[in-house]
Design a protein around this motif. Structure first.
Motif, PDB file in Angstrom:
ATOM      1  N   PRO A   1      45.336  70.303  28.155  1.00 54.03           N
ATOM      2  CA  PRO A   1      44.244  70.492  29.111  1.00 54.03           C
ATOM      3  C   PRO A   1      42.888  70.129  28.503  1.00 54.03           C
ATOM      4  O   PRO A   1      42.649  70.399  27.326  1.00 54.03           O
ATOM      5  CB  PRO A   1      44.302  71.988  29.432  1.00 54.03           C
ATOM      6  CG  PRO A   1      45.652  72.433  29.007  1.00 54.03           C
ATOM      7  CD  PRO A   1      46.087  71.533  27.894  1.00 54.03           C
ATOM      8  N   TYR A   2      42.005  69.522  29.317  1.00 54.79           N
ATOM      9  CA  TYR A   2      40.681  69.122  28.834  1.00 54.79           C
ATOM     10  C   TYR A   2      39.819  70.353  28.529  1.00 54.79           C
ATOM     11  O   TYR A   2      39.120  70.408  27.531  1.00 54.79           O
ATOM     12  CB  TYR A   2      39.994  68.238  29.884  1.00 54.79           C
ATOM     13  CG  TYR A   2      38.648  67.749  29.437  1.00 54.79           C
ATOM     14  CD1 TYR A   2      38.543  66.729  28.495  1.00 54.79           C
ATOM     15  CD2 TYR A   2      37.486  68.318  29.934  1.00 54.79           C
ATOM     16  CE1 TYR A   2      37.312  66.295  28.054  1.00 54.79           C
ATOM     17  CE2 TYR A   2      36.243  67.883  29.507  1.00 54.79           C
ATOM     18  CZ  TYR A   2      36.152  66.867  28.572  1.00 54.79           C
ATOM     19  OH  TYR A   2      34.934  66.435  28.141  1.00 54.79           O
ATOM     20  N   PHE A   3      39.873  71.354  29.431  1.00 55.78           N
ATOM     21  CA  PHE A   3      39.091  72.573  29.205  1.00 55.78           C
ATOM     22  C   PHE A   3      39.945  73.562  28.413  1.00 55.78           C
ATOM     23  O   PHE A   3      41.119  73.792  28.752  1.00 55.78           O
ATOM     24  CB  PHE A   3      38.661  73.199  30.529  1.00 55.78           C
ATOM     25  CG  PHE A   3      37.613  72.378  31.238  1.00 55.78           C
ATOM     26  CD1 PHE A   3      36.310  72.329  30.764  1.00 55.78           C
ATOM     27  CD2 PHE A   3      37.933  71.644  32.363  1.00 55.78           C
ATOM     28  CE1 PHE A   3      35.342  71.568  31.406  1.00 55.78           C
ATOM     29  CE2 PHE A   3      36.970  70.878  33.011  1.00 55.78           C
ATOM     30  CZ  PHE A   3      35.665  70.840  32.531  1.00 55.78           C
TER      31      PHE A   3
ATOM     32  N   ALA B   1      28.625  52.651  36.509  1.00 54.73           N
ATOM     33  CA  ALA B   1      29.414  51.981  35.451  1.00 54.73           C
ATOM     34  C   ALA B   1      29.918  53.042  34.481  1.00 54.73           C
ATOM     35  O   ALA B   1      29.241  54.037  34.233  1.00 54.73           O
ATOM     36  CB  ALA B   1      28.545  50.976  34.700  1.00 54.73           C
ATOM     37  N   LYS B   2      31.104  52.813  33.941  1.00 54.14           N
ATOM     38  CA  LYS B   2      31.605  53.779  32.951  1.00 54.14           C
ATOM     39  C   LYS B   2      31.178  53.274  31.572  1.00 54.14           C
ATOM     40  O   LYS B   2      31.939  52.624  30.859  1.00 54.14           O
ATOM     41  CB  LYS B   2      33.123  53.922  33.076  1.00 54.14           C
ATOM     42  CG  LYS B   2      33.644  55.217  32.466  1.00 54.14           C
ATOM     43  CD  LYS B   2      35.035  55.539  32.953  1.00 54.14           C
ATOM     44  CE  LYS B   2      35.634  56.755  32.250  1.00 54.14           C
ATOM     45  NZ  LYS B   2      34.982  58.026  32.568  1.00 54.14           N
ATOM     46  N   CYS B   3      29.917  53.562  31.248  1.00 53.55           N
ATOM     47  CA  CYS B   3      29.374  53.103  29.969  1.00 53.55           C
ATOM     48  C   CYS B   3      28.980  54.319  29.136  1.00 53.55           C
ATOM     49  O   CYS B   3      28.586  55.356  29.671  1.00 53.55           O
ATOM     50  CB  CYS B   3      28.175  52.174  30.181  1.00 53.55           C
ATOM     51  SG  CYS B   3      26.790  52.909  31.018  1.00 53.55           S
TER      52      CYS B   3
ATOM     53  N   GLY C   1      29.029  65.996  34.255  1.00 53.36           N
ATOM     54  CA  GLY C   1      28.837  65.171  33.072  1.00 53.36           C
ATOM     55  C   GLY C   1      29.921  64.122  32.878  1.00 53.36           C
ATOM     56  O   GLY C   1      29.661  63.044  32.392  1.00 53.36           O
ATOM     57  N   GLY C   2      31.144  64.419  33.247  1.00 57.01           N
ATOM     58  CA  GLY C   2      32.210  63.422  33.086  1.00 57.01           C
ATOM     59  C   GLY C   2      33.264  63.525  34.162  1.00 57.01           C
ATOM     60  O   GLY C   2      34.416  63.142  33.931  1.00 57.01           O
ATOM     61  N   MET C   3      32.903  64.022  35.319  1.00 56.97           N
ATOM     62  CA  MET C   3      33.872  64.239  36.396  1.00 56.97           C
ATOM     63  C   MET C   3      33.174  64.205  37.749  1.00 56.97           C
ATOM     64  O   MET C   3      31.986  64.491  37.833  1.00 56.97           O
ATOM     65  CB  MET C   3      34.508  65.648  36.265  1.00 56.97           C
ATOM     66  CG  MET C   3      35.318  65.851  35.030  1.00 56.97           C
ATOM     67  SD  MET C   3      35.117  67.503  34.371  1.00 56.97           S
ATOM     68  CE  MET C   3      35.167  67.157  32.628  1.00 56.97           C
TER      69      MET C   3
ATOM     70  N   CYS D   1      37.015  66.865  39.243  1.00 55.36           N
ATOM     71  CA  CYS D   1      38.231  66.066  39.069  1.00 55.36           C
ATOM     72  C   CYS D   1      37.924  64.820  38.252  1.00 55.36           C
ATOM     73  O   CYS D   1      36.831  64.264  38.294  1.00 55.36           O
ATOM     74  CB  CYS D   1      38.853  65.709  40.417  1.00 55.36           C
ATOM     75  SG  CYS D   1      37.930  64.548  41.389  1.00 55.36           S
ATOM     76  N   GLY D   2      38.921  64.419  37.479  1.00 54.83           N
ATOM     77  CA  GLY D   2      38.815  63.234  36.639  1.00 54.83           C
ATOM     78  C   GLY D   2      40.141  63.062  35.924  1.00 54.83           C
ATOM     79  O   GLY D   2      40.999  63.949  35.995  1.00 54.83           O
ATOM     80  N   THR D   3      40.302  61.966  35.228  1.00 54.97           N
ATOM     81  CA  THR D   3      41.569  61.746  34.527  1.00 54.97           C
ATOM     82  C   THR D   3      41.813  62.860  33.515  1.00 54.97           C
ATOM     83  O   THR D   3      42.895  63.442  33.456  1.00 54.97           O
ATOM     84  CB  THR D   3      41.547  60.387  33.816  1.00 54.97           C
ATOM     85  OG1 THR D   3      41.439  59.384  34.814  1.00 54.97           O
ATOM     86  CG2 THR D   3      42.816  60.158  33.004  1.00 54.97           C
ATOM     87  N   ALA D   4      40.807  63.155  32.718  1.00 50.77           N
ATOM     88  CA  ALA D   4      40.983  64.169  31.681  1.00 50.77           C
ATOM     89  C   ALA D   4      41.111  65.558  32.298  1.00 50.77           C
ATOM     90  O   ALA D   4      41.985  66.333  31.925  1.00 50.77           O
ATOM     91  CB  ALA D   4      39.812  64.114  30.706  1.00 50.77           C
ATOM     92  N   ALA D   5      40.247  65.869  33.248  1.00 52.06           N
ATOM     93  CA  ALA D   5      40.199  67.227  33.817  1.00 52.06           C
ATOM     94  C   ALA D   5      41.253  67.446  34.900  1.00 52.06           C
ATOM     95  O   ALA D   5      41.474  68.583  35.308  1.00 52.06           O
ATOM     96  CB  ALA D   5      38.814  67.484  34.393  1.00 52.06           C
TER      97      ALA D   5
HETATM   98  C1  COI Z   1      38.119  60.799  31.789  1.00 45.92           C
HETATM   99  O1  COI Z   1      38.337  61.725  32.558  1.00 45.92           O
HETATM  100  O2  COI Z   1      39.002  59.993  31.479  1.00 45.92           O
HETATM  101  C2  COI Z   1      36.789  60.591  31.196  1.00 45.92           C
HETATM  102  O3  COI Z   1      36.531  59.527  30.726  1.00 45.92           O
HETATM  103  C3  COI Z   1      35.824  61.688  31.161  1.00 45.92           C
HETATM  104  C4  COI Z   1      35.580  62.310  29.848  1.00 45.92           C
HETATM  105  C5  COI Z   1      34.889  63.601  30.130  1.00 45.92           C
HETATM  106  C6  COI Z   1      36.770  62.572  29.008  1.00 45.92           C
END
Ligand code: COI
Length: 361
Positions: free
Chosen positions: A172-174, A200-202, A239-241, A306-310
């Motif tokens: 898990p990310y968290f 953009a994902k930069c 921040g990333g989701m 939501c996101g790939t990691a989360a």
């Molecule tokens: C992802 O969810 O893949 C990201 O790039 C976000 C990052 C917070 C790990």
């Protein structure tokens, strides 16, 4: 012509015991597999030198352009082991296309979808024993990225670029697992502005978000929510989701893609699955006051990131300098239904009726 990624095996791979100990508790983003994919682009010759080679450091000249002007982009996707031992990627074509969009914005070269797919597929095949068993929602996180490595201090698009993919077993990310997370709504910092690089994902977008995330940590939160920079009148993303709100009548609301928000692959999958679960979806502008009053007055009953990691992570509260808006602890029925629907597809527990999974092993 399509690229091939021939394998040069790592002569000193991690032992079976070392791999087993990593897979027992991988955390997120800490351990890396035995191999990496690499290809080089030059303005004169295009892409060449594509290969899977032993994982190891790059040699970057101190004048390498990425170190000075941050001409860099990345992606995130996962490989999932199914109960029968096969390994599958989730919608990798969407990541390949988004890398192209990010590349265009950052003046980096395009990489064909097919070449992206070959790179990630061959890397997963080389390191297949690093893909964890599905228990505990573990997976192999794949990080494709591209950066300017021309040795030149002038400010212009680099003439030499490296593309690479590395792989990292992930839990898990968290740290708390699927527990609701508290979100800091920053008033001090912005993530993106109109015409900027928000969609953009930069790496620069993430670097810019760090100070706000630390502000959030200081207020006991694990992530930060950004509000549109100029009018302060639109909720954007974390921040990333991406972020979703669920109304009492079962509508999923998410901020519309206005050019400053990342078009998340999980976001788009959630929108598709929600409709199939009988939930209405609404992509539109969300004023921060609508968020706060909606929670206070019971119109918004769930929220999730939501996101790939989360994947899909429930939100427990939003906090600002003015106070806290806590979501009801009602078992999060819609959030968990969406979360389970997406995980069931990713881990092959239900048939893949949309062609989202790509078998690689
Ligand atoms: C992802 O969810 O893949 C990201 O790039 C976000 C990052 C917070 C790990």
């Amino acid at each position: 012509m399509s690229l091939t990624f021939p394998l040069t095996r790592n002569a000193q791979p991690k032992t079976a015991d070392q791999v087993a100990s990593v897979l027992a508790d991988p955390g997120f983003g800490t351990y890396f597999t035995d191999h990496m994919a690499v290809a080089t682009w030059t303005a004169d010759e295009g892409w060449s030198g594509s290969e899977i080679r032993p994982y190891g450091p790059f040699q970057i000249d101190p004048a390498g352009a990425v170190l000075h002007y941050a001409q860099e982009i990345f992606e995130g996707l996962k490989a999932y082991r199914h109960a029968d031992g096969s390994i599958h990627l989730f919608r990798p074509e969407a990541n390949a296309r988004r890398l192209q969009t990010s590349a265009a914005r950052m003046m980096l070269p395009g990489l064909e979808v097919e070449d992206f797919l070959t790179a990630v597929t061959e890397l997963v095949r080389a390191d297949a024993h690093w893909v964890p068993e599905p228990e505990g929602e573990k997976s192999l996180y794949l990080r494709p990225f591209m950066f300017a490595d021309e040795v030149f201090l002038g400010v212009r698009a680099a003439q030499r670029v490296t593309f690479s993919v590395i792989a990292s077993p992930a839990g898990p990310y968290f740290a708390g697992g699927v527990k609701p997370v508290d979100i800091w709504v920053t008033d001090s910092y912005a993530r993106a502005g109109a015409g900027g690089t928000g969609s953009a994902k930069c790496g620069g977008n993430y670097a810019a978000s760090l100070i706000a995330q630390y502000e959030g940590y200081q207020h006991g939160c694990s992530q930060v929510l950004f509000i549109e920079a100029t009018g302060k009148d639109r909720v954007e993303e974390l921040g990333g989701m991406n972020v979703f709100l669920v109304t009492a009548d079962g509508t999923l609301i998410t901020p519309a893609l206005t050019g400053t928000i990342l078009e998340g692959v999980t976001r788009s999958s959630v929108l598709t699955l929600a409709a199939e679960l009988g939930l209405d979806t609404d992509e539109r502008q969300v004023h921060p006051d609508e968020l706060f009053s909606g929670i206070r007055e019971g119109r918004i009953v769930e929220a999730f990131s939501c996101g790939t990691a989360a994947v899909v992570t429930p939100i427990g509260s939003f906090r600002t300098v003015e106070g806290e808006w806590r979501l009801p602890e009602n078992g999060l029925p819609h959030t968990m239904a969406i979360r389970n629907a997406i995980l069931d597809i990713q881990y092959g527990r239900v048939p893949d009726t949309r062609g989202w999974m790509r078998r690689v092993v």
